[in-house]
Write a protein that holds these residues in place. Structure first.
Motif, mmCIF file in Angstrom:
data_model
loop_
_atom_site.group_PDB
_atom_site.id
_atom_site.type_symbol
_atom_site.label_atom_id
_atom_site.label_comp_id
_atom_site.label_asym_id
_atom_site.label_seq_id
_atom_site.Cartn_x
_atom_site.Cartn_y
_atom_site.Cartn_z
ATOM 1 N N PRO A 85 0.851 -1.193 0.000
ATOM 2 C CA PRO A 85 0.000 0.000 0.000
ATOM 3 C C PRO A 85 0.887 1.242 0.000
ATOM 4 C CG PRO A 85 -0.627 -1.527 1.753
ATOM 5 C CD PRO A 85 0.661 -2.014 1.190
ATOM 6 N N PRO A 86 0.530 2.264 -0.753
ATOM 7 C CA PRO A 86 1.365 3.465 -0.777
ATOM 8 C C PRO A 86 1.538 4.053 0.623
ATOM 9 C CG PRO A 86 -0.292 3.553 -2.492
ATOM 10 C CD PRO A 86 -0.624 2.368 -1.645
ATOM 11 N N LEU A 87 2.739 4.569 0.879
ATOM 12 C CA LEU A 87 3.025 5.199 2.164
ATOM 13 C C LEU A 87 2.505 6.630 2.163
ATOM 14 C CD1 LEU A 87 6.678 3.919 2.591
ATOM 15 C CD2 LEU A 87 4.634 3.053 3.706
ATOM 16 N N ILE A 88 2.217 7.155 3.320
ATOM 17 C CA ILE A 88 1.704 8.518 3.467
ATOM 18 C C ILE A 88 2.908 9.453 3.616
ATOM 19 C CG2 ILE A 88 0.275 10.044 4.864
ATOM 20 C CD1 ILE A 88 -1.188 7.478 5.845
ATOM 21 N N PRO A 89 3.078 10.414 2.713
ATOM 22 C CA PRO A 89 4.273 11.275 2.768
ATOM 23 C C PRO A 89 4.120 12.515 3.646
ATOM 24 C CG PRO A 89 3.075 11.707 0.765
ATOM 25 C CD PRO A 89 2.319 10.608 1.489
ATOM 26 N N HIS A 90 3.195 12.486 4.602
ATOM 27 C CA HIS A 90 2.999 13.647 5.470
ATOM 28 C C HIS A 90 2.535 13.161 6.837
ATOM 29 C CE1 HIS A 90 -1.353 13.134 4.963
ATOM 30 N NE2 HIS A 90 -1.109 12.983 3.672
ATOM 31 N N THR A 91 2.577 14.044 7.811
ATOM 32 C CA THR A 91 2.118 13.666 9.146
ATOM 33 C C THR A 91 0.599 13.504 9.160
ATOM 34 O OG1 THR A 91 2.140 14.237 11.493
ATOM 35 C CG2 THR A 91 1.940 16.061 9.944
ATOM 36 N N ILE A 92 0.125 12.623 10.011
ATOM 37 C CA ILE A 92 -1.323 12.418 10.144
ATOM 38 C C ILE A 92 -1.769 12.707 11.574
ATOM 39 C CG2 ILE A 92 -1.546 10.789 8.243
ATOM 40 C CD1 ILE A 92 -1.500 8.552 10.386
ATOM 41 N N ARG A 93 -0.944 13.440 12.294
ATOM 42 C CA ARG A 93 -1.278 13.797 13.679
ATOM 43 C C ARG A 93 -2.604 14.573 13.695
ATOM 44 N NH1 ARG A 93 1.810 13.419 18.018
ATOM 45 N NH2 ARG A 93 1.328 14.694 19.826
ATOM 46 N N HIS A 94 -3.484 14.191 14.579
ATOM 47 C CA HIS A 94 -4.812 14.791 14.762
ATOM 48 C C HIS A 94 -5.775 14.489 13.602
ATOM 49 C CE1 HIS A 94 -3.161 16.790 18.212
ATOM 50 N NE2 HIS A 94 -2.295 17.453 17.476
ATOM 51 N N TYR A 95 -5.454 13.514 12.760
ATOM 52 C CA TYR A 95 -6.395 13.096 11.723
ATOM 53 C C TYR A 95 -7.410 12.165 12.366
ATOM 54 C CZ TYR A 95 -4.034 14.711 7.471
ATOM 55 O OH TYR A 95 -3.506 15.476 6.476
ATOM 56 N N GLU A 96 -8.675 12.429 12.125
ATOM 57 C CA GLU A 96 -9.701 11.527 12.636
ATOM 58 C C GLU A 96 -10.098 10.560 11.535
ATOM 59 O OE1 GLU A 96 -14.177 11.408 14.574
ATOM 60 O OE2 GLU A 96 -13.277 13.334 14.107
ATOM 61 N N VAL A 97 -9.974 9.283 11.839
ATOM 62 C CA VAL A 97 -10.489 8.237 10.961
ATOM 63 C C VAL A 97 -11.318 7.340 11.869
ATOM 64 C CG1 VAL A 97 -9.943 6.349 9.393
ATOM 65 C CG2 VAL A 97 -8.467 8.368 9.452
ATOM 66 N N SER A 98 -12.623 7.578 11.839
ATOM 67 C CA SER A 98 -13.527 6.838 12.712
ATOM 68 C C SER A 98 -14.784 6.476 11.928
ATOM 69 C CB SER A 98 -13.883 7.678 13.938
ATOM 70 O OG SER A 98 -14.663 8.790 13.554
ATOM 71 N N LEU A 99 -15.718 5.895 12.614
ATOM 72 C CA LEU A 99 -16.977 5.512 11.981
ATOM 73 C C LEU A 99 -17.707 6.723 11.410
ATOM 74 C CD1 LEU A 99 -18.823 3.085 11.474
ATOM 75 C CD2 LEU A 99 -19.910 3.558 13.660
ATOM 76 N N ASN A 100 -17.536 7.892 12.042
ATOM 77 C CA ASN A 100 -18.275 9.080 11.637
ATOM 78 C C ASN A 100 -17.496 10.035 10.745
ATOM 79 O OD1 ASN A 100 -20.479 8.248 13.202
ATOM 80 N ND2 ASN A 100 -19.505 9.063 15.021
ATOM 81 N N ALA A 101 -16.193 9.904 10.687
ATOM 82 C CA ALA A 101 -15.392 10.856 9.910
ATOM 83 C C ALA A 101 -14.141 10.177 9.365
ATOM 84 C CB ALA A 101 -14.997 12.034 10.785
ATOM 85 N N ASN A 102 -13.677 10.666 8.214
ATOM 86 C CA ASN A 102 -12.429 10.184 7.632
ATOM 87 C C ASN A 102 -11.717 11.380 7.021
ATOM 88 O OD1 ASN A 102 -10.382 9.175 5.968
ATOM 89 N ND2 ASN A 102 -11.470 7.236 5.686
#
Length: 170
Positions: A85-102
């Motif tokens: 799977p492609p790697l993420i080239p940036h920080t994901i700090r404080h990213y919400e990935v939940s049932l209600n938001a992505n």
């Protein structure tokens, strides 16, 4: 019946108190001997097992590791193996990935990718793996991006590693 129960309870408490007062000195000595033996057999309170943290007690708190550095504008990162799977080239700090938001879909969905100048998610993410049907939105099995995709940080490995890229990708 209640009187009998109460009488047995009182008698038991009285006997326990008497037995406790007679043996209190020997009980204290025995507890001290057990504690001393446990310290010798169990260095650091972890059963002598060394983890990635080293030989430290789990109850003690060590200082946090320094924040990882994410190179800015590194663009697409080369794959190390086929179907990675492609790697993420940036920080994901404080990213919400939940049932209600992505938060990922705010930039990488087909609808937003062009205006956000981001990579579109693969068409495979719109296919239901159970039925093979093409869906109008991201498949629920592909919705939680961080199950497969991870940010690429400049960080030392937790354990030694001699992994080499596959020849076809060199």
């Amino acid at each position: 019946m209640k009187r009998l129960f109460f009488a047995v309870l009182v008698a038991g408490l009285m006997l326990t108190g008497i037995a406790h007062s007679d043996d209190s000195d020997s009980a204290t000595a025995t507890a001290a001997n057990i504690a001393t033996a446990a310290k010798l057999d169990n260095p650091g309170g972890i059963g002598g097992v060394e983890s990635l943290r080293g030989m430290v007690e789990l109850e003690t708190t060590r200082p946090a590791d320094p924040m990882k550095h994410y190179p800015k504008d590194q663009g697409l990162i080369d794959s190390d193996y086929v179907y990675q799977p492609p790697l993420i080239p940036h920080t994901i700090r404080h990213y919400e990935v939940s049932l209600n938001a992505n938060k990922c879909l705010a930039c990488h969905s087909w609808k937003n990718a062009k205006q956000m100048d981001a990579t579109k998610i693969s068409v495979t993410h719109y296919v239901s793996p159970q039925q093979g049907q093409v869906l109008s939105d991201v498949s629920p099995s592909r919705y939680f991006c961080l199950q497969c995709h991870v940010p690429q940080a400049e960080a030392k490995p937790l354990v030694e590693n001699d992994f080499k890229r596959v020849n076809a990708l060199r």
